[in-house]
Design a protein around this motif. Sequence first.
Motif, PDB file in Angstrom:
ATOM      1  N   TYR A 133      -1.519   6.591  -3.475  1.00 21.84           N
ATOM      2  CA  TYR A 133      -2.728   6.123  -4.153  1.00 21.84           C
ATOM      3  C   TYR A 133      -3.937   6.378  -3.255  1.00 21.84           C
ATOM      4  O   TYR A 133      -4.189   5.639  -2.298  1.00 21.84           O
ATOM      5  CB  TYR A 133      -2.623   4.637  -4.481  1.00 21.84           C
ATOM      6  CG  TYR A 133      -1.630   4.326  -5.584  1.00 21.84           C
ATOM      7  CD1 TYR A 133      -1.576   5.089  -6.740  1.00 21.84           C
ATOM      8  CD2 TYR A 133      -0.753   3.263  -5.450  1.00 21.84           C
ATOM      9  CE1 TYR A 133      -0.657   4.811  -7.742  1.00 21.84           C
ATOM     10  CE2 TYR A 133       0.165   2.965  -6.454  1.00 21.84           C
ATOM     11  CZ  TYR A 133       0.206   3.754  -7.603  1.00 21.84           C
ATOM     12  OH  TYR A 133       1.108   3.470  -8.592  1.00 21.84           O
ATOM     13  N   ALA A 145      -8.720   2.415  -1.264  1.00 22.56           N
ATOM     14  CA  ALA A 145      -7.369   2.443  -0.687  1.00 22.56           C
ATOM     15  C   ALA A 145      -7.445   2.236   0.824  1.00 22.56           C
ATOM     16  O   ALA A 145      -8.401   2.636   1.483  1.00 22.56           O
ATOM     17  CB  ALA A 145      -6.687   3.764  -1.008  1.00 22.56           C
ATOM     18  N   GLU A 170       0.822  -1.206   0.000  1.00 16.82           N
ATOM     19  CA  GLU A 170       0.000   0.000   0.000  1.00 16.82           C
ATOM     20  C   GLU A 170       0.863   1.266   0.000  1.00 16.82           C
ATOM     21  O   GLU A 170       1.894   1.340   0.659  1.00 16.82           O
ATOM     22  CB  GLU A 170      -0.923   0.003   1.221  1.00 16.82           C
ATOM     23  CG  GLU A 170      -2.040   1.014   1.167  1.00 16.82           C
ATOM     24  CD  GLU A 170      -3.049   0.743   0.056  1.00 16.82           C
ATOM     25  OE1 GLU A 170      -3.544   1.707  -0.529  1.00 16.82           O
ATOM     26  OE2 GLU A 170      -3.331  -0.448  -0.226  1.00 16.82           O
TER      27      GLU A 170
END
Length: 943
Positions: free
Chosen positions: A342, A347, A338
């Motif tokens: 983003y 997310a 992760e």
Amino acid sequence: MTKDNLSPQELKERGNEEFKKENWSGALEYYTNALKLTTIDDSEKAVFLKNRAAVYLKQKDYENTIIDCDEALKLSPNDPKALFRRCQALESLKRYEEAYRDARHIINIDPTNKPVKTILSRLFEIVQERHKYNSQTSAKVQKMFEVAFDINVDKDKRETAMNNLLVLSRETAGAEIMFKAGVIGKILQILKIEKTNELVILSGIRIIAELCKDNADRTESIIHEIGIPWFLEIINSNNEDRVTAAQYCMQTVLNSYSGMNNKPDTKPNKELAEKYKKEIDTLLSCLVFCTTNRTITGLARDAIIELIMRNVHYQYLDWAERLVEIRGLQRLMEVASELEEYKYESAMNITSSTRTVTSVCLARIYENMYYDAAKEKFTSAIDEYIKDKLLDPEIEAKVRVTVAITTLLLGPLDVGNAIIARDGILQMILVMATSDDILQQKVACECIIAAASKKDKATTIISQGIKILKKLYQSNDDAIKVRALVGLCKLGSSGGSDATIKPFADGATLKLAEACRRFLINPKKDKDMRKWSIEGLSYLTFDAEVKEKLIEDQSAITAMIELAKSGDKSVLYGVVTTLVNLCNAYDKQEIIPEMIELAKFAKHHIPEEHELDDQDFVSKRLILLANAGVTTALVALSKTDSQNSKELIARVFNAICSQQEVRGICVQQGGAKALLPLALDGTEKGKKQASQALARIGITINPEVAFPGQRIMEVIRPLLNLCSPDCSALENFEALMALCNLAGVSDTVRKHILKEGGFTKIESYMYEDHLMLQRAATQVMNNMMMNEEVVQFYEGDNDRVKYLVILAEDEDKETSLAAAGALAMLTSVSKKACWKIFDSKNWLESIHYLLANPDSDVQHRGVVIVSNMIQSTKEVAAKLIETDVMEILMALIKSDTVKNPKIKQIAASALEAAAKWQLISKQADIDPPIIDTSTTNPLENME
């Protein structure tokens, strides 16, 4: 006749003999063997059980005492001895009501038993007081309920009431009363209403944790009432205190189900873990599935991953392999990939520490893959995740894979190296580094830095990536520039501390260090820039010139310490490694002169240490760091769960504590408190380093100041762990010196040293053929002699007193003083020990040595020993009178050279004692005394 050929009755008799000698382990073995041979449940078996219970009682193993007494009472329900021993064990465990029940039962059987009447009277008062206290506690609980759970009451009053309930929940009686009064339901109800009152929420969570603590049955009821999803809901917060409280509460639930506690050396109870296996597995599954939950906060995610990591190594929980089975690795890799860049609906929320926590968790899981098949399953799961991601043609997938590989390289390094060695992976990363996309450049640069972790890997990166890094260093984007700088720093440090290896041209290393320093001290740069700059310095500070340059830069040192104090786990490696290098706290290979000559002859490379790494320079750096407040940084960083990082932190602590003048600063800034968990949990080297640091503190600073409260008890085990053949002589010596100071504090501390098995360890060093170790051990024993149990050890059937007599005339003055001091204390309380002095063939020479010693302190101890012996019994005094000891005492009284008036006073009192025995003018042959081993309480006798 061998032990194997003895009958149960003969084994029992042998056990009784060992019991009289106070050889508890020997007696336990004989009684246990007798029980193994006894197949019939009869009165004979009951006797064996009662006798073994008596041994357990002496060993303070109260749980086993109760178990054996229970079994004996099944065979002989009204046996007074079994009842009495169980009563004593129950009282020691503070189970007073049950102990009172047994005492009453004995009195009903034997109303004339005076010792039990005394116990019954004492227990009656305790039980009455407890009943009164419970009644008061019940009233308090009811009163607090009325305030805490009434939404119409003033907010401040409700908060105070909830806090009072928390205090009451920490008491056994309070917890039980609250639970029975339905506090769980009331907490759940109030937390639904008080959604924004964090004080009430925190108190509610903490109360539930206290009610679950060390009580599996109560925990099971609570979980049944509130459900595991409630914990996952309550931990989902951006409030750090709430997340910590919820994490602690979930750990407490797991501890109760598995029989663990929150101490570093805790282990699950196999039977309990098996009993609650279903509940434990359910908790693991819920935690694993929550790791990728898109609706939880980054803080909650970190806390959940930490919970998995902290418990994955326990054998009976078996979480490591279960994680692989339920596809937990793929979920963790999803978290590892992760990126904060983003940002869209699906997310995950992450913190700056998330990837660091995940890398440590992955490393811990891999460490617990104990056999090849398990490791293959781990690697296969990682492979599966990487391949699935690479099938996606989007560039985002490649970026995520690169980030995940970086996380692996920071965790289970072997797995990360295996992945990056696969065809096309390194080439993909290098291509990303040369792209025009800033994000690709950034993640590729980080991966290159992580990949250059080993010298053989760094060679490949140097050949293929150094030009790319130099190009990236020219970037206008500071985030890229600083990462490229760290990559160059790491490659430039591949020679380690060897001054002869220079990967870059002369002066290049100092230039790189200066660039890192500018990023570090620039207040306009964000924390991410400073984090990377300190990581660059962590590689460059292998160079002694860089160390000296950095340590003289007060602003850089201050900036580094402030960065560490932030508690951000992502800065951990950089700061700690830099400190280790500055302190020269890394392992150094011992270079034997003969091997150097052999290496020269064979034309092999010989590592050389820089002159700026001499001990004088290192000591100066250590003192400067301590005065700059490095301890505060170490305390903040020590909360990590990374075992390797704990070792590095312990190394720095130990290096700082090697300088006597700054140990006080270390204690003032919380160093001793932080060192205790480091000494009990971590790598073997890390635990040794932390224990040695504690020993050094304990030598210099008053233990009551250095280790206040319960801490003084907790420090004993780490110090005793250093009393091992696996440790160096210096570590042994410093541990003994610290134990000597601890043993002088109080009898409570001395008892704890004995409880931790300290007597045998300390005593073994008294026989060492090493002057300093023998001296230190004798000094510890001198202070330990103030304990009643130690006196009993010396009164037993052994040569301990004889050896003290030998040591008392040792040519080393300090050893002689300590041994003579121990004998002086021993003979003052033990008539048996006074007689045992005669066991030594050279007892008279030793007494001569002490009485005629030119050193006043040694002479004083000698006179005290003789005086104690004369005053003990007429038989001992008579044996002394047969020698010239009386004449020496008279000479001491009249001597002008004896300046210490106490010596003359004690000598005079010894002569007066001899006169009272009517031995000075008339001597007679006296037989050795008969020692009466009978006891006043028939319930304590063996059968």
